[in-house]
Motif scaffolding. Sequence first.
Motif, PDB file in Angstrom:
ATOM      1  N   PRO A   1      -3.490  -8.996   2.726  1.00 53.36           N
ATOM      2  CA  PRO A   1      -4.829  -8.434   2.504  1.00 53.36           C
ATOM      3  C   PRO A   1      -5.901  -9.065   3.390  1.00 53.36           C
ATOM      4  O   PRO A   1      -6.774  -8.363   3.923  1.00 53.36           O
ATOM      5  CB  PRO A   1      -5.080  -8.717   1.021  1.00 53.36           C
ATOM      6  CG  PRO A   1      -3.723  -8.709   0.405  1.00 53.36           C
ATOM      7  CD  PRO A   1      -2.827  -9.331   1.444  1.00 53.36           C
TER       8      PRO A   1
ATOM      9  N   VAL B   1      -0.919  -8.209  -5.229  1.00 49.65           N
ATOM     10  CA  VAL B   1      -1.275  -7.652  -3.920  1.00 49.65           C
ATOM     11  C   VAL B   1       0.009  -7.195  -3.237  1.00 49.65           C
ATOM     12  O   VAL B   1       1.117  -7.521  -3.674  1.00 49.65           O
ATOM     13  CB  VAL B   1      -2.011  -8.680  -3.028  1.00 49.65           C
ATOM     14  CG1 VAL B   1      -3.298  -9.130  -3.667  1.00 49.65           C
ATOM     15  CG2 VAL B   1      -1.108  -9.878  -2.705  1.00 49.65           C
TER      16      VAL B   1
ATOM     17  N   LYS C   1      -4.498  -4.275  -2.185  1.00 49.82           N
ATOM     18  CA  LYS C   1      -4.598  -4.791  -3.552  1.00 49.82           C
ATOM     19  C   LYS C   1      -4.157  -3.702  -4.520  1.00 49.82           C
ATOM     20  O   LYS C   1      -4.633  -2.560  -4.461  1.00 49.82           O
ATOM     21  CB  LYS C   1      -6.027  -5.231  -3.847  1.00 49.82           C
ATOM     22  CG  LYS C   1      -6.433  -6.473  -3.043  1.00 49.82           C
ATOM     23  CD  LYS C   1      -7.822  -6.962  -3.417  1.00 49.82           C
ATOM     24  CE  LYS C   1      -8.149  -8.252  -2.645  1.00 49.82           C
ATOM     25  NZ  LYS C   1      -9.488  -8.788  -2.992  1.00 49.82           N
ATOM     26  N   CYS C   2      -3.245  -4.043  -5.423  1.00 50.89           N
ATOM     27  CA  CYS C   2      -2.644  -3.037  -6.305  1.00 50.89           C
ATOM     28  C   CYS C   2      -3.669  -2.386  -7.232  1.00 50.89           C
ATOM     29  O   CYS C   2      -3.509  -1.220  -7.623  1.00 50.89           O
ATOM     30  CB  CYS C   2      -1.531  -3.678  -7.137  1.00 50.89           C
ATOM     31  SG  CYS C   2      -0.097  -4.179  -6.151  1.00 50.89           S
ATOM     32  N   LYS C   3      -4.741  -3.108  -7.584  1.00 50.61           N
ATOM     33  CA  LYS C   3      -5.718  -2.516  -8.510  1.00 50.61           C
ATOM     34  C   LYS C   3      -6.419  -1.309  -7.910  1.00 50.61           C
ATOM     35  O   LYS C   3      -6.966  -0.482  -8.631  1.00 50.61           O
ATOM     36  CB  LYS C   3      -6.738  -3.568  -8.936  1.00 50.61           C
ATOM     37  CG  LYS C   3      -7.641  -4.083  -7.829  1.00 50.61           C
ATOM     38  CD  LYS C   3      -8.603  -5.129  -8.377  1.00 50.61           C
ATOM     39  CE  LYS C   3      -9.535  -5.658  -7.282  1.00 50.61           C
ATOM     40  NZ  LYS C   3     -10.472  -6.675  -7.822  1.00 50.61           N
ATOM     41  N   THR C   4      -6.372  -1.207  -6.556  1.00 53.28           N
ATOM     42  CA  THR C   4      -6.953  -0.037  -5.907  1.00 53.28           C
ATOM     43  C   THR C   4      -6.217   1.229  -6.319  1.00 53.28           C
ATOM     44  O   THR C   4      -6.788   2.325  -6.314  1.00 53.28           O
ATOM     45  CB  THR C   4      -6.888  -0.205  -4.373  1.00 53.28           C
ATOM     46  OG1 THR C   4      -7.563  -1.411  -4.009  1.00 53.28           O
ATOM     47  CG2 THR C   4      -7.531   0.970  -3.643  1.00 53.28           C
TER      48      THR C   4
ATOM     49  N   GLU D   1      -9.748  -5.530   2.645  1.00 55.55           N
ATOM     50  CA  GLU D   1      -8.665  -6.163   1.898  1.00 55.55           C
ATOM     51  C   GLU D   1      -8.174  -5.299   0.742  1.00 55.55           C
ATOM     52  O   GLU D   1      -7.002  -5.366   0.340  1.00 55.55           O
ATOM     53  CB  GLU D   1      -9.128  -7.515   1.333  1.00 55.55           C
ATOM     54  CG  GLU D   1      -9.430  -8.560   2.394  1.00 55.55           C
ATOM     55  CD  GLU D   1     -10.883  -8.584   2.813  1.00 55.55           C
ATOM     56  OE1 GLU D   1     -11.331  -9.608   3.346  1.00 55.55           O
ATOM     57  OE2 GLU D   1     -11.570  -7.549   2.595  1.00 55.55           O
ATOM     58  N   TYR D   2      -9.073  -4.468   0.197  1.00 50.75           N
ATOM     59  CA  TYR D   2      -8.741  -3.651  -0.979  1.00 50.75           C
ATOM     60  C   TYR D   2      -7.522  -2.754  -0.743  1.00 50.75           C
ATOM     61  O   TYR D   2      -6.824  -2.370  -1.698  1.00 50.75           O
ATOM     62  CB  TYR D   2      -9.941  -2.781  -1.362  1.00 50.75           C
ATOM     63  CG  TYR D   2     -10.233  -1.664  -0.383  1.00 50.75           C
ATOM     64  CD1 TYR D   2      -9.647  -0.407  -0.524  1.00 50.75           C
ATOM     65  CD2 TYR D   2     -11.083  -1.879   0.701  1.00 50.75           C
ATOM     66  CE1 TYR D   2      -9.902   0.607   0.389  1.00 50.75           C
ATOM     67  CE2 TYR D   2     -11.335  -0.874   1.619  1.00 50.75           C
ATOM     68  CZ  TYR D   2     -10.745   0.370   1.464  1.00 50.75           C
ATOM     69  OH  TYR D   2     -10.985   1.372   2.362  1.00 50.75           O
TER      70      TYR D   2
ATOM     71  N   GLY E   1      -2.845  -7.780 -11.235  1.00 52.51           N
ATOM     72  CA  GLY E   1      -3.623  -8.278 -10.091  1.00 52.51           C
ATOM     73  C   GLY E   1      -2.794  -8.609  -8.874  1.00 52.51           C
ATOM     74  O   GLY E   1      -3.209  -9.409  -8.022  1.00 52.51           O
TER      75      GLY E   1
END
Length: 548
Positions: free
Chosen positions: A305, A335, A316-319, A312-313, A333
């Motif tokens: 990331p 990545v 990131k899995c939360k995206t 970086e988003y 949380g």
Amino acid sequence: MQALTLAIGKPGIKFFTEKVTKDLTSNLKSIKPEDAEIPIPDFTATGIGFSNHYTEFKVKLSKGEMKDFNPELDDIIQEADGTFAIKLSAKNFGIKFRWDEYYKVMNCGQKGCGPNMPMKREDVKYEPRYDKLTATIKTKFEYQSASNTYDLKVIDTTVVPEGLKPNIPKESAVQMQKWGLISGGVNERTVKAATKIDFKKLLTNEVKTLLQSIPASGNLTADIKYDFGLGDDKITFPNNNGIQIGVLGRVTYKGTEYPQPKPNKVPLPTVADPEHLHVYVSDYEVDALHWAYWKSGLLNKSLKPQDLHPNEYVLKCKTYENVIGFKPYANAGYVMHADIDPQDWPRTKFQEVWIFTGTVVASLKTSLPTNTHSTLDGWVGDAYVDVADLEKTVAEAKLTQYLSKIKEASKAPGMAVKSDLKFTLTVQTGQNPLPNLVFQVKRDDVLQGLQLGVTNDQKVQTLQYKFTAAKFKADFLSTTIPKFNAKGFGETVWPVSGETKYREILEKMGKVGAPIPIMKDFKFLFSSANLSIQQEYVAIRANVQYKQ
């Protein structure tokens, strides 16, 4: 095989000779003439009431050095079969020697003759002068297959000194010769001293060093090497008015040759004029560079990331918490890491392409209605390697009625590059095996911005280029994530992560470029070089500079 060719005309030959002979003549200024021993025939000097008989007379000339010797290039004449006559001249110069003389003398007078006495005069200064010296050095340009080097062989040298002023030392007994004439060999040997200036050795050493540096100009790195030996057409001398050279252009990586069929033979360029040289470069040379980079792993890239700042988003899995199958990783949380793995090297092909430069768009605006101009402005910088894609874009813009004008204005000979990549996203859960998603990315580029340049270490001069992205397509291949919905995922992640970074890799490779053969101390004038894409090769028209 012949993947590269070059031609040098009169301007280039003259430039090369002028620069080389300039260094040569600088070396000639410090040349040391050969020592000489001059036997003087016995002679008698007579006067009122006396006579002196000189026997066993010899003069030794040593520690010679040139004085006021400034040779210049007068002309370079190309003769038959690759023979070149280099004409040099120098005016009003001298040769300074140490003069040592040894002899016996018998003095006779009215009372008879004395003994035959040994005599000597040592360390006398002697400096004969010459009005002019002309030198013609016949050379032949050839290739030494055994050593894989080019060479300029000296086949004959003629040196003619004129207007000798012997300047025999006043203190020398030679002055006692009748009439003051130096008929005993001093003049002849002094002239000979000038004719023994070793132009051949100096020119051979000077030029050989330069010509033998040509193969090294193909050593892009310690592992990637271009072979600049003779190609199919070898060396020709069209109408004794220049030089044409066919060059192999074979490429190896760690000793392994590029494993593709030999390219179509590149034609010999026309003899350069007014430029110093013309060069034709096959797409084989560029394709082989891509292969060598692929073999070396330089086209691979791993991303985290932080490598995508400020995006970086993207990794990131939360995206992607709303993507089916991704929610557990988003809640934790986690990545992802991304790996770009080319499945093949970027393949290059000369073909017709369609490029929308600012100039092309400006030209279209003059022939298309004003209500199309905002659409045209949006196309600046776009490129197409498939006409079907261009036709689709034009149709979507509702400009089909202008398709023929648009195609004709943007059409150009070009170099298309196709890449086939595996793009793997791995979720960093800390568990073995790590969950992953695998995509196949196919992308097209057009090579543009052709220029000559030099590698970062300033050692290799190359044909450099830039990549203009034409299109890409990311297709889902596989995943270990249960129930994952891959629809549209690759098109979301690849452009922001992989596409940007892979393009940076290509740009670095294009900035290195494919080597062009050239001699040590000579450098292409990059800013004034003219490069164009022809049907099966890149054509280069360029001048060079020397030791700049």
